[in-house]
Design a protein around this motif. Structure first.
Motif, short mmCIF file in Angstrom:
data_model
loop_
_atom_site.label_atom_id
_atom_site.label_comp_id
_atom_site.label_asym_id
_atom_site.label_seq_id
_atom_site.Cartn_x
_atom_site.Cartn_y
_atom_site.Cartn_z
N UNK A 33 0.83 -1.21 0.00
CA UNK A 33 0.00 0.00 0.00
C UNK A 33 0.87 1.27 0.00
N UNK A 34 1.94 1.27 0.78
CA UNK A 34 2.83 2.42 0.80
C UNK A 34 3.50 2.64 -0.56
N UNK A 35 3.95 1.57 -1.18
CA UNK A 35 4.59 1.69 -2.49
C UNK A 35 3.58 2.16 -3.54
N UNK A 36 2.38 1.63 -3.49
CA UNK A 36 1.36 2.05 -4.47
C UNK A 36 1.01 3.53 -4.26
N UNK A 37 0.88 3.95 -3.00
CA UNK A 37 0.59 5.37 -2.72
C UNK A 37 1.72 6.27 -3.17
N UNK A 38 2.96 5.86 -2.91
CA UNK A 38 4.12 6.65 -3.35
C UNK A 38 4.21 6.74 -4.86
N UNK A 39 3.93 5.61 -5.54
CA UNK A 39 3.95 5.62 -7.01
C UNK A 39 2.85 6.52 -7.57
N UNK A 40 1.68 6.47 -6.97
CA UNK A 40 0.58 7.34 -7.42
C UNK A 40 0.93 8.80 -7.24
N UNK A 41 1.54 9.15 -6.11
CA UNK A 41 1.97 10.53 -5.89
C UNK A 41 3.01 10.94 -6.93
N UNK A 42 3.97 10.07 -7.17
CA UNK A 42 5.06 10.38 -8.10
C UNK A 42 4.54 10.67 -9.50
N UNK A 43 3.59 9.88 -9.96
CA UNK A 43 3.12 10.02 -11.34
C UNK A 43 2.01 11.05 -11.50
N UNK A 44 1.18 11.25 -10.48
CA UNK A 44 0.01 12.10 -10.67
C UNK A 44 0.02 13.40 -9.88
N UNK A 45 0.58 13.41 -8.69
CA UNK A 45 0.46 14.59 -7.84
C UNK A 45 1.77 15.33 -7.62
N UNK A 46 2.86 14.79 -8.07
CA UNK A 46 4.16 15.43 -7.86
C UNK A 46 4.18 16.79 -8.55
N UNK A 47 4.56 17.85 -7.81
CA UNK A 47 4.61 19.16 -8.45
C UNK A 47 5.66 19.19 -9.55
N UNK A 48 5.31 19.88 -10.60
CA UNK A 48 6.24 20.00 -11.73
C UNK A 48 7.43 20.85 -11.31
N UNK A 49 8.50 20.72 -12.02
CA UNK A 49 9.70 21.52 -11.75
C UNK A 49 9.42 22.98 -12.02
N UNK A 50 10.37 23.84 -11.77
CA UNK A 50 10.14 25.26 -12.00
C UNK A 50 9.87 25.54 -13.47
N UNK A 51 8.92 26.46 -13.67
CA UNK A 51 8.56 26.85 -15.04
C UNK A 51 9.73 27.59 -15.67
N UNK A 52 9.98 27.32 -16.94
CA UNK A 52 11.08 28.06 -17.58
C UNK A 52 10.74 29.55 -17.66
N UNK A 53 11.74 30.36 -17.49
CA UNK A 53 11.53 31.81 -17.54
C UNK A 53 11.09 32.22 -18.94
N UNK A 54 10.14 33.16 -19.03
CA UNK A 54 9.71 33.61 -20.36
C UNK A 54 10.86 34.31 -21.08
N UNK A 55 10.86 34.15 -22.37
CA UNK A 55 11.89 34.80 -23.19
C UNK A 55 11.36 36.13 -23.70
N UNK A 56 12.23 37.14 -23.80
CA UNK A 56 11.77 38.44 -24.27
C UNK A 56 11.30 38.38 -25.71
#
Length: 148
Positions: A33-56
């Protein structure tokens, strides 16, 4: 009424042990159950990395406007907007001019002569324009700044 009594275990015999593997099965189920919950978080709820800065993108130069200051003085100010490269159409500069007039109207001419105050006002204008243009403005430049 009858009562049945069980005899105590005889000396030399071991008491009955509970069924083996009960605790093991419980631990394995908890780990799954812990592994399944961790896998679900990793694939579905993990926050995305920082957004790339906009280019001028394009710089939109607006015509200078005259703004009334305190004490009968006035300010002639011209601004240019540094747009991001995400802008699909030519933006309307009227929102920027309106925000500029609102921000600078009625200010003291002596305060506008101070570099720190101008810098602070530019940052405040940029914050307002980022909101008005939904993040499509990434910079504001003063192209003309004359007080009298």
């Amino acid at each position: 009424m009858s009562t049945t009594a069980t005899a105590p275990p005889a000396a030399g015999t071991a008491p009955e042990a509970p069924a083996k593997g009960g605790k093991k099965k419980l631990i394995i189920a908890a780990l799954v159950l812990l592994l399944a919950g961790g896998g679900g978080y990793w694939f579905f709820l993990k926050p995305a990395g920082p957004e790339p800065a906009p280019e001028p993108g394009e710089v939109l130069v607006l015509d200078p406007v005259q703004i009334n200051l305190e004490g009968g003085h006035y300010l002639r100010i011209g601004i240019a907007l540094q747009m991001t490269n995400n802008v699909a159409h030519a933006p309307d500069g009227s929102k920027a001019l309106d925000a500029t007039i609102d921000l600078f109207s009625g200010l003291d001419m002596a305060d506008l002569g101070k570099a720190k105050e101008r810098h602070h006002l530019k940052e405040e204008l940029l914050e307002h324009l980022e909101h008005e243009y939904h993040g499509d403005v990434m910079g504001v430049y003063f192209t003309e700044f004359v007080t009298q």
